[in-house]
Design a protein around this motif. Structure first.
Motif, mmCIF file in Angstrom:
data_model
loop_
_atom_site.group_PDB
_atom_site.id
_atom_site.type_symbol
_atom_site.label_atom_id
_atom_site.label_comp_id
_atom_site.label_asym_id
_atom_site.label_seq_id
_atom_site.Cartn_x
_atom_site.Cartn_y
_atom_site.Cartn_z
ATOM 1 N N ILE A 180 0.839 -1.210 0.000
ATOM 2 C CA ILE A 180 0.000 0.000 0.000
ATOM 3 C C ILE A 180 0.875 1.261 0.000
ATOM 4 O O ILE A 180 0.635 2.199 -0.770
ATOM 5 C CB ILE A 180 -0.949 0.000 1.224
ATOM 6 C CG1 ILE A 180 -1.988 -1.124 1.095
ATOM 7 C CG2 ILE A 180 -1.632 1.359 1.381
ATOM 8 C CD1 ILE A 180 -2.796 -1.373 2.369
ATOM 9 N N THR A 181 1.910 1.281 0.853
ATOM 10 C CA THR A 181 2.721 2.506 0.939
ATOM 11 C C THR A 181 3.568 2.704 -0.317
ATOM 12 O O THR A 181 3.844 3.848 -0.696
ATOM 13 C CB THR A 181 3.648 2.528 2.177
ATOM 14 O OG1 THR A 181 4.485 1.380 2.149
ATOM 15 C CG2 THR A 181 2.845 2.576 3.457
ATOM 16 N N MET A 182 3.944 1.595 -0.979
ATOM 17 C CA MET A 182 4.688 1.777 -2.239
ATOM 18 C C MET A 182 3.789 2.446 -3.276
ATOM 19 O O MET A 182 4.212 3.390 -3.965
ATOM 20 C CB MET A 182 5.211 0.433 -2.759
ATOM 21 C CG MET A 182 5.960 0.550 -4.080
ATOM 22 S SD MET A 182 7.268 1.808 -4.082
ATOM 23 C CE MET A 182 8.575 0.926 -3.219
ATOM 24 N N GLY A 265 -5.782 -2.730 1.097
ATOM 25 C CA GLY A 265 -5.056 -3.967 0.784
ATOM 26 C C GLY A 265 -5.649 -4.613 -0.461
ATOM 27 O O GLY A 265 -4.919 -5.110 -1.335
ATOM 28 N N LEU A 266 -6.979 -4.576 -0.569
ATOM 29 C CA LEU A 266 -7.667 -5.144 -1.737
ATOM 30 C C LEU A 266 -7.317 -4.348 -2.998
ATOM 31 O O LEU A 266 -6.999 -4.918 -4.046
ATOM 32 C CB LEU A 266 -9.183 -5.140 -1.496
ATOM 33 C CG LEU A 266 -10.056 -5.656 -2.647
ATOM 34 C CD1 LEU A 266 -9.741 -7.112 -2.963
ATOM 35 C CD2 LEU A 266 -11.548 -5.516 -2.297
ATOM 36 N N ASP A 267 -7.346 -3.016 -2.883
ATOM 37 C CA ASP A 267 -7.001 -2.182 -4.049
ATOM 38 C C ASP A 267 -5.555 -2.422 -4.490
ATOM 39 O O ASP A 267 -5.263 -2.484 -5.681
ATOM 40 C CB ASP A 267 -7.181 -0.689 -3.719
ATOM 41 C CG ASP A 267 -8.649 -0.271 -3.810
ATOM 42 O OD1 ASP A 267 -9.455 -1.062 -4.330
ATOM 43 O OD2 ASP A 267 -8.968 0.838 -3.355
ATOM 44 N N LEU A 271 -4.229 -3.669 -8.142
ATOM 45 C CA LEU A 271 -3.265 -2.927 -8.965
ATOM 46 C C LEU A 271 -2.065 -3.810 -9.329
ATOM 47 O O LEU A 271 -1.607 -3.795 -10.475
ATOM 48 C CB LEU A 271 -2.814 -1.657 -8.228
ATOM 49 C CG LEU A 271 -3.874 -0.551 -8.212
ATOM 50 C CD1 LEU A 271 -3.539 0.523 -7.166
ATOM 51 C CD2 LEU A 271 -4.017 0.102 -9.589
ATOM 52 N N TYR A 272 -1.576 -4.596 -8.370
ATOM 53 C CA TYR A 272 -0.454 -5.494 -8.697
ATOM 54 C C TYR A 272 -0.907 -6.617 -9.630
ATOM 55 O O TYR A 272 -0.123 -7.094 -10.461
ATOM 56 C CB TYR A 272 0.219 -6.033 -7.421
ATOM 57 C CG TYR A 272 1.234 -5.034 -6.903
ATOM 58 C CD1 TYR A 272 2.437 -4.838 -7.580
ATOM 59 C CD2 TYR A 272 0.967 -4.250 -5.790
ATOM 60 C CE1 TYR A 272 3.352 -3.878 -7.151
ATOM 61 C CE2 TYR A 272 1.873 -3.299 -5.355
ATOM 62 C CZ TYR A 272 3.067 -3.125 -6.041
ATOM 63 O OH TYR A 272 3.968 -2.174 -5.626
ATOM 64 N N GLU A 273 -2.182 -7.016 -9.537
ATOM 65 C CA GLU A 273 -2.713 -8.021 -10.471
ATOM 66 C C GLU A 273 -2.669 -7.468 -11.893
ATOM 67 O O GLU A 273 -2.249 -8.154 -12.830
ATOM 68 C CB GLU A 273 -4.165 -8.353 -10.100
ATOM 69 C CG GLU A 273 -4.367 -9.787 -9.710
ATOM 70 C CD GLU A 273 -5.726 -10.006 -9.029
ATOM 71 O OE1 GLU A 273 -5.895 -11.079 -8.473
ATOM 72 O OE2 GLU A 273 -6.596 -9.093 -9.051
ATOM 73 N N PHE A 285 8.788 -4.463 -7.674
ATOM 74 C CA PHE A 285 7.429 -3.981 -7.339
ATOM 75 C C PHE A 285 7.321 -2.464 -7.363
ATOM 76 O O PHE A 285 6.236 -1.924 -7.580
ATOM 77 C CB PHE A 285 6.943 -4.590 -6.016
ATOM 78 C CG PHE A 285 7.445 -3.923 -4.768
ATOM 79 C CD1 PHE A 285 8.789 -3.938 -4.435
ATOM 80 C CD2 PHE A 285 6.564 -3.310 -3.895
ATOM 81 C CE1 PHE A 285 9.251 -3.335 -3.264
ATOM 82 C CE2 PHE A 285 7.005 -2.706 -2.719
ATOM 83 C CZ PHE A 285 8.353 -2.721 -2.410
ATOM 84 N N SER A 286 8.451 -1.748 -7.212
ATOM 85 C CA SER A 286 8.399 -0.280 -7.278
ATOM 86 C C SER A 286 8.187 0.205 -8.720
ATOM 87 O O SER A 286 7.802 1.358 -8.938
ATOM 88 C CB SER A 286 9.685 0.332 -6.709
ATOM 89 O OG SER A 286 10.821 -0.111 -7.436
ATOM 90 N N GLY A 287 8.392 -0.700 -9.700
ATOM 91 C CA GLY A 287 8.178 -0.350 -11.107
ATOM 92 C C GLY A 287 6.720 -0.090 -11.435
ATOM 93 O O GLY A 287 6.400 0.388 -12.532
ATOM 94 N N ILE A 288 5.815 -0.344 -10.473
ATOM 95 C CA ILE A 288 4.392 -0.070 -10.700
ATOM 96 C C ILE A 288 4.161 1.422 -10.984
ATOM 97 O O ILE A 288 3.120 1.802 -11.528
ATOM 98 C CB ILE A 288 3.531 -0.591 -9.519
ATOM 99 C CG1 ILE A 288 2.069 -0.776 -9.973
ATOM 100 C CG2 ILE A 288 3.647 0.303 -8.290
ATOM 101 C CD1 ILE A 288 1.219 -1.625 -9.052
ATOM 102 N N ILE A 289 5.141 2.253 -10.642
ATOM 103 C CA ILE A 289 5.017 3.687 -10.945
ATOM 104 C C ILE A 289 4.810 3.902 -12.449
ATOM 105 O O ILE A 289 4.078 4.816 -12.850
ATOM 106 C CB ILE A 289 6.242 4.497 -10.427
ATOM 107 C CG1 ILE A 289 5.943 5.999 -10.519
ATOM 108 C CG2 ILE A 289 7.530 4.136 -11.168
ATOM 109 C CD1 ILE A 289 6.906 6.883 -9.778
ATOM 110 N N ASN A 290 5.418 3.049 -13.280
ATOM 111 C CA ASN A 290 5.261 3.232 -14.737
ATOM 112 C C ASN A 290 3.824 2.962 -15.166
ATOM 113 O O ASN A 290 3.297 3.640 -16.047
ATOM 114 C CB ASN A 290 6.238 2.319 -15.490
ATOM 115 C CG ASN A 290 7.657 2.858 -15.400
ATOM 116 O OD1 ASN A 290 7.868 4.073 -15.399
ATOM 117 N ND2 ASN A 290 8.626 1.960 -15.272
#
Ligand code: NAD
Length: 294
Positions: A180-182, A265-267, A271-273, A285-290
């Motif tokens: 969540i915090t990432m 946590g669900l959201d 998003l990671y899905e 996992f920090s690449g989710i910024i893209n």
């Protein structure tokens, strides 16, 4: 010196078992992949023919397996660890698995007179290699006391979380905070970009203000402010998005089973899905910024 059966010699289990050999323990190893076994034999371990064989005539069994179904099978199957171990053997499962499986296997072990702890780890392959993992341990006091010197051979911090399953509970709660915090940290950088606020300036301010998080100050998702973060090497993991997704799914399963309300946590899981479905599961996992930039 302790005799240890080690089962599961993958990215994490391989270096963990090597550290136990280096500490002078006698380590008997088993994995389904011969190449993983061969690396450990070269490091001074001895070969077991099966999981049950690895558990036979040892003081301690350590497992480092992918998921709950593997742990249930390795311990509970006919000819598995529980059936093969001699009385008094201590079981340590360091895999990250669902709380229900951890508790079910611990109960089955206890019913046969064995002490067991769940001891998942924080820290990735680099920490496994350096012997600097953090272990979160669930199980009875006496089992924790026996597990501690073995875990100290592989880690720098060994924390007793409570009874059976609480090590796994600690792991998924911690990683739910991290996921969540990432995402929150990434969203702030994306917004800053749109508003004309420099990355380094946001870092300098938020790292000293109320927006400070580990995701910002130790693992910053944009290149520059934290030179060691994966953002500086094109998001090469680190901690792969697929692993974060696994842990967020475990958190959601546990939240549903326990009736806990965890909407963020669900959201984060969703998003990671989406990120993984876009072929990015192997990216840090920090690449989710893209993905959040659109
Ligand atoms: P991995 O897939 O590299 O290793 C798992 C190993 O288990 C493989 O070598 C596989 O052959 C073996 N295995 C599977 N079923 C088996 C069986 N029945 N008998 C014997 N061996 C069997 O996975 P990993 O990265 O080492 O992760 C292991 C656990 O640690 C997972 O639960 C993971 O979530 C957790 N974890 C991983 C990291 C990381 O950065 N890799 C960090 C923290 C926690």
């Amino acid at each position: 010196m302790t005799t240890i059966g080690f089962i599961g010699l993958g990215n994490m289990g391989g270096p963990m078992a090597r550290n136990l050999v280096a500490k002078g323990h006698e380590v008997k190893v088993f994995d389904l992949v011969e190449a993983n076994v061969a690396l450990l034999i070269a490091a001074g371990a001895t070969r077991a023919a099966s999981a049950g064989d690895a558990a036979r005539d040892v003081d301690v069994v350590v497992t480092m397996l992918p998921a709950g179904k593997h742990v249930r099978a390795v311990y509970g199957d006919a000819g598995g660890v529980i059936e093969s171990a001699r009385a008094g053997t201590l079981f340590i499962d360091s895999s990250t698995i669902d709380v229900d499986s951890a508790r079910a296997v611990a109960e089955a072990a206890e019913a046969r007179g064995f002490a067991m702890v769940d001891a998942p780890v924080s820290g990735g392959v680099a920490a496994a290699e350096a012997g600097t993992l953090t272990f979160m341990v669930g199980g009875p006091d006496a089992a924790f006391t026996r597990a501690q010197p073995i875990l100290e051979g592989m880690g720098k911090a060994i924390i007793h979380a409570g009874g059976a399953g609480t090590g796994q509970a600690a792991k998924i709660c911690n990683n739910m905070i991290l996921g969540i915090t990432m995402i929150a940290t990434c969203e702030a950088f994306v917004l800053a970009e749109k508003l004309g606020l420099d990355h380094q300036k946001l870092f300098d301010i938020s790292s000293k203000a109320s927006g400070q998080t580990w995701s910002l100050t130790s693992y910053c998702p944009v290149p520059g402010p934290v030179p060691t973060s994966p953002a500086n090497r094109d998001y090469k993991p680190g901690f792969a998005a697929a692993m974060m997704l696994k842990d967020l799914k475990l958190a959601q399963e546990a939240a549903q089973a326990a009736g806990a309300n965890t909407p963020l946590g669900l959201d984060a899981m969703k998003l990671y899905e989406a990120f993984a479905a876009d072929g990015q599961g192997g990216v840090d996992f920090s690449g989710i910024i893209n993905m959040l930039r659109g």
